[in-house]
Design a protein around this motif. Structure first.
Motif, PDB file in Angstrom:
ATOM      1  N   UNK A 223      -7.634  56.565   2.383  1.00 29.62           N
ATOM      2  CA  UNK A 223      -7.573  56.964   3.790  1.00 29.62           C
ATOM      3  C   UNK A 223      -6.376  56.313   4.480  1.00 29.62           C
ATOM      4  N   UNK A 224      -6.127  55.047   4.147  1.00 26.97           N
ATOM      5  CA  UNK A 224      -4.962  54.345   4.684  1.00 26.97           C
ATOM      6  C   UNK A 224      -3.683  55.034   4.228  1.00 26.97           C
ATOM      7  N   UNK A 225      -3.632  55.404   2.958  1.00 27.69           N
ATOM      8  CA  UNK A 225      -2.459  56.107   2.419  1.00 27.69           C
ATOM      9  C   UNK A 225      -2.209  57.415   3.159  1.00 27.69           C
ATOM     10  N   UNK A 226      -3.267  58.189   3.329  1.00 26.38           N
ATOM     11  CA  UNK A 226      -3.108  59.478   4.000  1.00 26.38           C
ATOM     12  C   UNK A 226      -2.578  59.296   5.415  1.00 26.38           C
ATOM     13  N   UNK A 227      -3.094  58.300   6.124  1.00 23.42           N
ATOM     14  CA  UNK A 227      -2.643  58.051   7.491  1.00 23.42           C
ATOM     15  C   UNK A 227      -1.194  57.589   7.527  1.00 23.42           C
ATOM     16  N   UNK A 228      -0.760  56.910   6.461  1.00 24.08           N
ATOM     17  CA  UNK A 228       0.609  56.395   6.404  1.00 24.08           C
ATOM     18  C   UNK A 228       1.604  57.424   5.896  1.00 24.08           C
ATOM     19  N   UNK A 229       1.134  58.555   5.404  1.00 18.51           N
ATOM     20  CA  UNK A 229       2.032  59.528   4.803  1.00 18.51           C
ATOM     21  C   UNK A 229       2.462  59.136   3.405  1.00 18.51           C
ATOM     22  N   UNK A 230       1.627  58.334   2.734  1.00 19.99           N
ATOM     23  CA  UNK A 230       1.906  57.920   1.363  1.00 19.99           C
ATOM     24  C   UNK A 230       1.475  59.030   0.418  1.00 19.99           C
ATOM     25  N   UNK A 231       2.368  59.443  -0.454  1.00 18.70           N
ATOM     26  CA  UNK A 231       2.079  60.573  -1.337  1.00 18.70           C
ATOM     27  C   UNK A 231       1.458  60.149  -2.660  1.00 18.70           C
ATOM     28  N   UNK A 232       1.770  58.935  -3.126  1.00 18.03           N
ATOM     29  CA  UNK A 232       1.262  58.467  -4.415  1.00 18.03           C
ATOM     30  C   UNK A 232       0.779  57.032  -4.281  1.00 18.03           C
ATOM     31  N   UNK A 233      -0.426  56.767  -4.778  1.00 18.89           N
ATOM     32  CA  UNK A 233      -0.980  55.419  -4.852  1.00 18.89           C
ATOM     33  C   UNK A 233      -1.046  55.031  -6.316  1.00 18.89           C
ATOM     34  N   UNK A 234      -0.355  53.959  -6.677  1.00 20.27           N
ATOM     35  CA  UNK A 234      -0.323  53.537  -8.072  1.00 20.27           C
ATOM     36  C   UNK A 234      -0.934  52.153  -8.233  1.00 20.27           C
ATOM     37  N   UNK A 235      -1.121  51.765  -9.486  1.00 23.74           N
ATOM     38  CA  UNK A 235      -1.621  50.433  -9.786  1.00 23.74           C
ATOM     39  C   UNK A 235      -2.730  50.460 -10.823  1.00 23.74           C
ATOM     40  N   UNK A 236      -3.162  49.276 -11.263  1.00 24.37           N
ATOM     41  CA  UNK A 236      -4.225  49.157 -12.270  1.00 24.37           C
ATOM     42  C   UNK A 236      -5.601  49.275 -11.625  1.00 24.37           C
TER      43      UNK A 236
ATOM     44  N   UNK B 117      -1.918  57.327  -9.446  1.00 23.39           N
ATOM     45  CA  UNK B 117      -1.214  57.116 -10.709  1.00 23.39           C
ATOM     46  C   UNK B 117      -1.707  55.796 -11.302  1.00 23.39           C
ATOM     47  N   UNK B 118      -2.554  55.888 -12.319  1.00 26.04           N
ATOM     48  CA  UNK B 118      -3.181  54.703 -12.909  1.00 26.04           C
ATOM     49  C   UNK B 118      -2.183  54.000 -13.831  1.00 26.04           C
ATOM     50  N   UNK B 119      -2.176  52.670 -13.770  1.00 25.42           N
ATOM     51  CA  UNK B 119      -1.193  51.869 -14.492  1.00 25.42           C
ATOM     52  C   UNK B 119      -1.832  51.079 -15.626  1.00 25.42           C
ATOM     53  N   UNK B 120      -1.194  51.096 -16.796  1.00 24.91           N
ATOM     54  CA  UNK B 120      -1.566  50.199 -17.889  1.00 24.91           C
ATOM     55  C   UNK B 120      -0.869  48.855 -17.699  1.00 24.91           C
ATOM     56  N   UNK B 121      -1.577  47.784 -18.021  1.00 24.14           N
ATOM     57  CA  UNK B 121      -1.080  46.424 -17.826  1.00 24.14           C
ATOM     58  C   UNK B 121      -1.101  45.695 -19.166  1.00 24.14           C
ATOM     59  N   UNK B 122      -0.094  44.896 -19.427  1.00 24.68           N
ATOM     60  CA  UNK B 122       0.015  44.245 -20.736  1.00 24.68           C
ATOM     61  C   UNK B 122      -1.159  43.315 -21.041  1.00 24.68           C
TER      62      UNK B 122
END
Length: 279
Positions: free
Chosen positions: A91-104, A144-149
């Motif tokens: 919801x925060x992303x949408x309000x900010x105009x963020x198109x992609x949320x990434x991370x693990x 976008x889901x992230x793989x972590x070492x």
């Protein structure tokens, strides 16, 4: 191609005092900023969106899990809290105009069981990220889901695995990302990993093997950029680097010495490197 810079080089929370930094990022030639979002709501998102609009920047976001919001926990309450957390961040992303949320988003960093992941944990993560993906679609954000070492998590370590995870989630708004730092540790064949991820690849982090200036270390850049060109990737390339600006973050990312002359030098040299490699 769009070029971005992750603000974790400076901060874990973007506030109005970072407006001059956003203006600098635009002046250096970037298309966007990647905003750390470890908490937040719609009001926070609107404020961040206005700041980026004022700077003329597009934006992406990055988040993580904690033990309290853990999609693979044995505790059902922690799993429910994880989905609620993701929905709030989206919801925060949408309000900010963020198109992609990434991370693990799959599991907490630095929390180990001493064993490989289990099928039960896999199922829990798929269920949680699928629920988050349905909300992401509703608000117009891509995950976008992230793989972590292996030294930072045990659940998803390779880029091959995270692509298979995205396929298992099977939601239009959920894909995977490729991070050159983690791939440098885990992948025997970076080009093969990128080709395998191609149907689900939504985001790329450009990060050197020592977390400093891209292009000045040992990442297999020829194979990386060659494979991205081969699959026709034309999305975000975001530099994720870490320094000593924040002692707590420096400790978390194991940065014990200064490895670049200035943040501006890293940003400008890194951007020139990306543009040269994608020309």
């Amino acid at each position: 191609m769009k070029y971005g810079l992750n603000l974790l080089l400076w901060t874990t929370e973007v506030t109005p005092e970072h407006a001059p930094l956003l203006a600098d990022i635009k002046r250096w030639g970037y298309d966007g900023a990647e905003l750390p979002l470890f908490s937040g709501d719609e009001a926070t998102g609107k404020r961040l969106g206005r700041m980026c609009d004022d700077a003329g920047l597009q934006r992406t976001g990055v988040t993580v899990c904690t033990p309290e919001v853990n999609p693979i926990s044995d505790d059902p309450a922690a799993r429910r809290a994880a989905v609620d957390h993701f929905r709030s961040i989206l919801d925060c992303c949408a309000a900010a105009g963020i198109e992609t949320l990434c991370g693990p988003l799959h599991s907490p960093l630095g929390q180990f069981t001493g064993k490989p992941r289990t099928d039960v944990e896999w199922g829990r993560a798929v269920e949680a990220i699928a629920a988050a993906g349905e909300h992401a679609a509703d608000v117009g954000v891509t995950i976008a889901v992230e793989a972590i070492n292996r030294f930072e998590c045990y659940f998803l370590n390779s880029q091959m695995e995270v692509a298979d995870f995205a396929a298992a989630v099977d939601r239009p708004a959920v894909g995977c990302m490729y991070d050159t730092f983690h791939a440098n540790i885990e992948e025997k064949d970076p080009a093969a990993a990128i080709r395998h991820a191609a149907p689900h690849l939504r985001h790329v982090h450009i990060s050197e093997n020592d977390r400093s200036t891209p292009g000045e270390g040992q990442v297999r850049w020829d194979e990386t950029f060659g494979a991205l060109k081969e699959i026709g990737y034309d999305g975000w390339l975001v530099i994720e680097a870490f320094g000593l600006a924040l002692p707590e973050l420096a400790a978390a990312t194991m940065i014990w010495r200064r490895m670049f002359s200035s943040e501006e030098a890293l940003a400008t040299n890194g951007l020139e490197f990306m543009k040269r490699r994608t020309a």
